[in-house]
Motif scaffolding. Structure first.
Motif, PDB file in Angstrom:
ATOM      1  N   VAL A 212     -21.286  24.266  -9.167  1.00 32.58           N
ATOM      2  CA  VAL A 212     -21.373  23.134 -10.081  1.00 32.58           C
ATOM      3  C   VAL A 212     -19.995  22.856 -10.672  1.00 32.58           C
ATOM      4  CG1 VAL A 212     -22.454  22.271 -12.193  1.00 32.58           C
ATOM      5  CG2 VAL A 212     -23.764  23.717 -10.626  1.00 32.58           C
ATOM      6  N   ASN A 213     -19.601  21.589 -10.693  1.00 28.96           N
ATOM      7  CA  ASN A 213     -18.269  21.245 -11.213  1.00 28.96           C
ATOM      8  C   ASN A 213     -18.106  21.617 -12.682  1.00 28.96           C
ATOM      9  OD1 ASN A 213     -17.313  20.206  -8.804  1.00 28.96           O
ATOM     10  ND2 ASN A 213     -18.026  18.127  -9.242  1.00 28.96           N
ATOM     11  N   GLU A 214     -19.171  21.483 -13.458  1.00 34.53           N
ATOM     12  CA  GLU A 214     -19.137  21.814 -14.881  1.00 34.53           C
ATOM     13  C   GLU A 214     -20.232  22.846 -15.178  1.00 34.53           C
ATOM     14  OE1 GLU A 214     -18.113  18.212 -17.517  1.00 34.53           O
ATOM     15  OE2 GLU A 214     -19.226  17.348 -15.832  1.00 34.53           O
ATOM     16  N   PRO A 215     -19.994  24.108 -14.863  1.00 36.55           N
ATOM     17  CA  PRO A 215     -21.057  25.117 -15.015  1.00 36.55           C
ATOM     18  C   PRO A 215     -21.556  25.288 -16.443  1.00 36.55           C
ATOM     19  CG  PRO A 215     -18.927  26.141 -14.521  1.00 36.55           C
ATOM     20  CD  PRO A 215     -18.768  24.684 -14.293  1.00 36.55           C
ATOM     21  N   LYS A 216     -20.672  25.147 -17.430  1.00 44.93           N
ATOM     22  CA  LYS A 216     -21.127  25.275 -18.818  1.00 44.93           C
ATOM     23  C   LYS A 216     -22.104  24.158 -19.175  1.00 44.93           C
ATOM     24  CE  LYS A 216     -17.041  27.681 -20.601  1.00 44.93           C
ATOM     25  NZ  LYS A 216     -15.947  27.652 -21.612  1.00 44.93           N
ATOM     26  N   LYS A 217     -21.855  22.978 -18.666  1.00 38.27           N
ATOM     27  CA  LYS A 217     -22.762  21.857 -18.915  1.00 38.27           C
ATOM     28  C   LYS A 217     -24.117  22.119 -18.263  1.00 38.27           C
ATOM     29  CE  LYS A 217     -22.883  16.793 -18.775  1.00 38.27           C
ATOM     30  NZ  LYS A 217     -22.157  15.556 -18.373  1.00 38.27           N
ATOM     31  N   ALA A 218     -24.105  22.737 -17.095  1.00 35.70           N
ATOM     32  CA  ALA A 218     -25.362  23.079 -16.429  1.00 35.70           C
ATOM     33  C   ALA A 218     -26.139  24.113 -17.234  1.00 35.70           C
ATOM     34  CB  ALA A 218     -25.079  23.620 -15.026  1.00 35.70           C
ATOM     35  N   ILE A 219     -25.444  25.099 -17.800  1.00 40.80           N
ATOM     36  CA  ILE A 219     -26.108  26.108 -18.628  1.00 40.80           C
ATOM     37  C   ILE A 219     -26.731  25.450 -19.858  1.00 40.80           C
ATOM     38  CG2 ILE A 219     -25.743  28.173 -20.025  1.00 40.80           C
ATOM     39  CD1 ILE A 219     -23.435  28.881 -18.051  1.00 40.80           C
ATOM     40  N   ALA A 220     -26.034  24.475 -20.432  1.00 37.45           N
ATOM     41  CA  ALA A 220     -26.564  23.748 -21.578  1.00 37.45           C
ATOM     42  C   ALA A 220     -27.784  22.910 -21.194  1.00 37.45           C
ATOM     43  CB  ALA A 220     -25.484  22.856 -22.185  1.00 37.45           C
ATOM     44  N   GLU A 221     -27.762  22.302 -20.033  1.00 36.33           N
ATOM     45  CA  GLU A 221     -28.904  21.521 -19.558  1.00 36.33           C
ATOM     46  C   GLU A 221     -30.113  22.424 -19.323  1.00 36.33           C
ATOM     47  OE1 GLU A 221     -29.674  17.773 -18.153  1.00 36.33           O
ATOM     48  OE2 GLU A 221     -29.178  18.339 -20.195  1.00 36.33           O
ATOM     49  N   LEU A 222     -29.881  23.616 -18.806  1.00 35.86           N
ATOM     50  CA  LEU A 222     -30.979  24.559 -18.616  1.00 35.86           C
ATOM     51  C   LEU A 222     -31.598  24.946 -19.957  1.00 35.86           C
ATOM     52  CD1 LEU A 222     -29.478  26.799 -15.791  1.00 35.86           C
ATOM     53  CD2 LEU A 222     -31.496  25.328 -15.608  1.00 35.86           C
ATOM     54  N   LEU A 223     -30.756  25.083 -20.974  1.00 34.13           N
ATOM     55  CA  LEU A 223     -31.266  25.359 -22.321  1.00 34.13           C
ATOM     56  C   LEU A 223     -32.138  24.203 -22.807  1.00 34.13           C
ATOM     57  CD1 LEU A 223     -30.948  27.368 -24.834  1.00 34.13           C
ATOM     58  CD2 LEU A 223     -29.333  25.660 -25.685  1.00 34.13           C
ATOM     59  N   ARG A 224     -31.696  22.987 -22.587  1.00 33.46           N
ATOM     60  CA  ARG A 224     -32.418  21.805 -23.064  1.00 33.46           C
ATOM     61  C   ARG A 224     -33.823  21.733 -22.494  1.00 33.46           C
ATOM     62  NH1 ARG A 224     -33.769  17.003 -21.184  1.00 33.46           N
ATOM     63  NH2 ARG A 224     -32.523  17.171 -19.255  1.00 33.46           N
ATOM     64  N   VAL A 225     -33.972  22.015 -21.204  1.00 33.44           N
ATOM     65  CA  VAL A 225     -35.273  21.818 -20.554  1.00 33.44           C
ATOM     66  C   VAL A 225     -36.196  23.023 -20.686  1.00 33.44           C
ATOM     67  CG1 VAL A 225     -34.269  20.185 -18.915  1.00 33.44           C
ATOM     68  CG2 VAL A 225     -34.512  22.602 -18.256  1.00 33.44           C
ATOM     69  N   THR A 226     -35.727  24.086 -21.362  1.00 34.84           N
ATOM     70  CA  THR A 226     -36.528  25.297 -21.562  1.00 34.84           C
ATOM     71  C   THR A 226     -37.210  25.250 -22.924  1.00 34.84           C
ATOM     72  OG1 THR A 226     -34.936  26.550 -20.230  1.00 34.84           O
ATOM     73  CG2 THR A 226     -36.467  27.817 -21.581  1.00 34.84           C
ATOM     74  N   ARG A 227     -38.447  25.676 -22.969  1.00 35.56           N
ATOM     75  CA  ARG A 227     -39.173  25.701 -24.258  1.00 35.56           C
ATOM     76  C   ARG A 227     -38.588  26.798 -25.153  1.00 35.56           C
ATOM     77  NH1 ARG A 227     -42.020  30.155 -24.892  1.00 35.56           N
ATOM     78  NH2 ARG A 227     -42.807  31.320 -23.081  1.00 35.56           N
ATOM     79  N   PRO A 228     -38.692  26.645 -26.470  1.00 36.69           N
ATOM     80  CA  PRO A 228     -38.265  27.715 -27.374  1.00 36.69           C
ATOM     81  C   PRO A 228     -38.984  29.023 -27.047  1.00 36.69           C
ATOM     82  CG  PRO A 228     -38.618  25.696 -28.593  1.00 36.69           C
ATOM     83  CD  PRO A 228     -39.124  25.441 -27.201  1.00 36.69           C
ATOM     84  N   GLY A 229     -38.224  30.087 -26.950  1.00 36.10           N
ATOM     85  CA  GLY A 229     -38.786  31.377 -26.558  1.00 36.10           C
ATOM     86  C   GLY A 229     -38.818  31.591 -25.060  1.00 36.10           C
ATOM     87  N   GLY A 230     -38.484  30.537 -24.305  1.00 44.13           N
ATOM     88  CA  GLY A 230     -38.455  30.647 -22.850  1.00 44.13           C
ATOM     89  C   GLY A 230     -37.220  31.386 -22.351  1.00 44.13           C
TER      90      GLY A 230
ATOM     91  N   ILE B 218     -22.849  31.807 -21.242  1.00 45.38           N
ATOM     92  CA  ILE B 218     -24.271  31.629 -21.529  1.00 45.38           C
ATOM     93  C   ILE B 218     -24.517  31.684 -23.031  1.00 45.38           C
ATOM     94  CG2 ILE B 218     -26.558  32.656 -21.220  1.00 45.38           C
ATOM     95  CD1 ILE B 218     -25.562  33.634 -18.443  1.00 45.38           C
ATOM     96  N   ARG B 219     -23.896  32.646 -23.680  1.00 51.41           N
ATOM     97  CA  ARG B 219     -24.048  32.809 -25.131  1.00 51.41           C
ATOM     98  C   ARG B 219     -23.488  31.595 -25.875  1.00 51.41           C
ATOM     99  NH1 ARG B 219     -21.815  37.277 -25.027  1.00 51.41           N
ATOM    100  NH2 ARG B 219     -23.659  38.526 -24.618  1.00 51.41           N
ATOM    101  N   GLU B 220     -22.346  31.084 -25.413  1.00 54.89           N
ATOM    102  CA  GLU B 220     -21.705  29.935 -26.058  1.00 54.89           C
ATOM    103  C   GLU B 220     -22.601  28.698 -26.057  1.00 54.89           C
ATOM    104  OE1 GLU B 220     -18.098  29.272 -23.963  1.00 54.89           O
ATOM    105  OE2 GLU B 220     -17.142  31.114 -24.692  1.00 54.89           O
ATOM    106  N   GLN B 221     -23.429  28.561 -25.046  1.00 57.22           N
ATOM    107  CA  GLN B 221     -24.269  27.370 -24.939  1.00 57.22           C
ATOM    108  C   GLN B 221     -25.549  27.463 -25.761  1.00 57.22           C
ATOM    109  OE1 GLN B 221     -22.848  24.742 -23.631  1.00 57.22           O
ATOM    110  NE2 GLN B 221     -21.143  26.163 -23.278  1.00 57.22           N
ATOM    111  N   GLY B 222     -25.752  28.589 -26.460  1.00 55.10           N
ATOM    112  CA  GLY B 222     -26.879  28.681 -27.378  1.00 55.10           C
ATOM    113  C   GLY B 222     -27.966  29.658 -26.993  1.00 55.10           C
TER     114      GLY B 222
END
Length: 228
Positions: free
Chosen positions: A113-131, A192-196
């Motif tokens: 992925v050209n922007e891996p940190k952005k991908a990690i953030a997107e994965l956070l967005r689409v995951t439910r809290p506690g997921g 991973i930690r930086e993205q939340g």
């Protein structure tokens, strides 16, 4: 490039990894721990080999990939699996709603992925809290001696084998370069930690050739995120 290698992709991976790809896939499936009733995103799913293993649990699995060739091959191979669907998707702009998945996983795709940190953030967005997040990715063996042997294999042996078994040997020159340039285990954990994500941990597989990273989305997704 990935469209071109799709038909022989899984076979080539098994040969080049000397069968370790099956061990890595099994370890990833155990880390995901899929259960019936869950909704799981398998990003960079390729032809769906990892997705099928997750779907056997009864979970609903979405196999997403940027390559239409990979998606087409996956649909052709696994057309009869009702709880498995294939979606063409950009990891940095996922076509899913917020908090849509119980678990998100990505195997051997983040470094593409050209922007891996952005991908990690997107994965956070689409995951439910506690997921949960599970990422399996090539890494760097901590042993200097073993790392030297590993580099010799990637530089000298892998290109020869890839030329013999792959439909596009040049793609595996890229594979070697992407592994060499990818950050080590601790750096990826920091990203991973930086993205939340919280509860970030990793363990080495095959003496550090691969690292399996795990994390949890906090119930308040602002927890752990750096900056505003």
């Amino acid at each position: 490039m990935f469209d071109q290698v799709a038909p022989a992709y899984d076979r080539t991976n098994t040969v080049l990894s000397m069968g370790n790809d099956r061990f890595w896939r099994a370890a990833t499936t155990r880390a995901v721990a899929p259960r019936r009733g869950q909704r799981i995103l398998d990003l960079a799913a390729g032809t769906g080999a990892s997705s099928v293993a997750l779907a056997r649990s009864g979970a609903t699995v979405v196999a997403a990939d940027f390559s239409p060739g990979m998606i087409a091959e996956g649909r052709r191979r696994h057309d009869g699996i009702r709880n498995l669907s294939f979606v063409e998707a950009d990891a940095t702009d996922l076509p899913f709603g917020d908090a849509e998945f119980d678990t998100v996983t990505m195997s051997f795709g983040l470094r593409n992925v050209n922007e891996p940190k952005k991908a990690i953030a997107e994965l956070l967005r689409v995951t439910r809290p506690g997921g949960r997040l599970v990422i399996c990715e090539f890494s760097h063996p901590p042993s200097r001696t073993f790392n030297g042997l590993y580099r010799f294999y990637n530089d000298r042996v892998l290109p020869v084998v890839a030329k013999a078994v792959s439909s596009n040997a040049e793609a595996y020159d890229y594979l070697n370069e992407s592994i060499r340039d990818w950050p080590d285990q601790r750096t990826l954990s920091a990203w991973i930690r930086e993205q939340g994500w919280t509860d970030v941990a990793h363990r080495d597989l095959s003496m550090g050739i691969v690292a399996l990273h795990r994390a949890t989305k906090p119930h308040d997704d602002r927890v752990g995120r750096l900056g505003p």
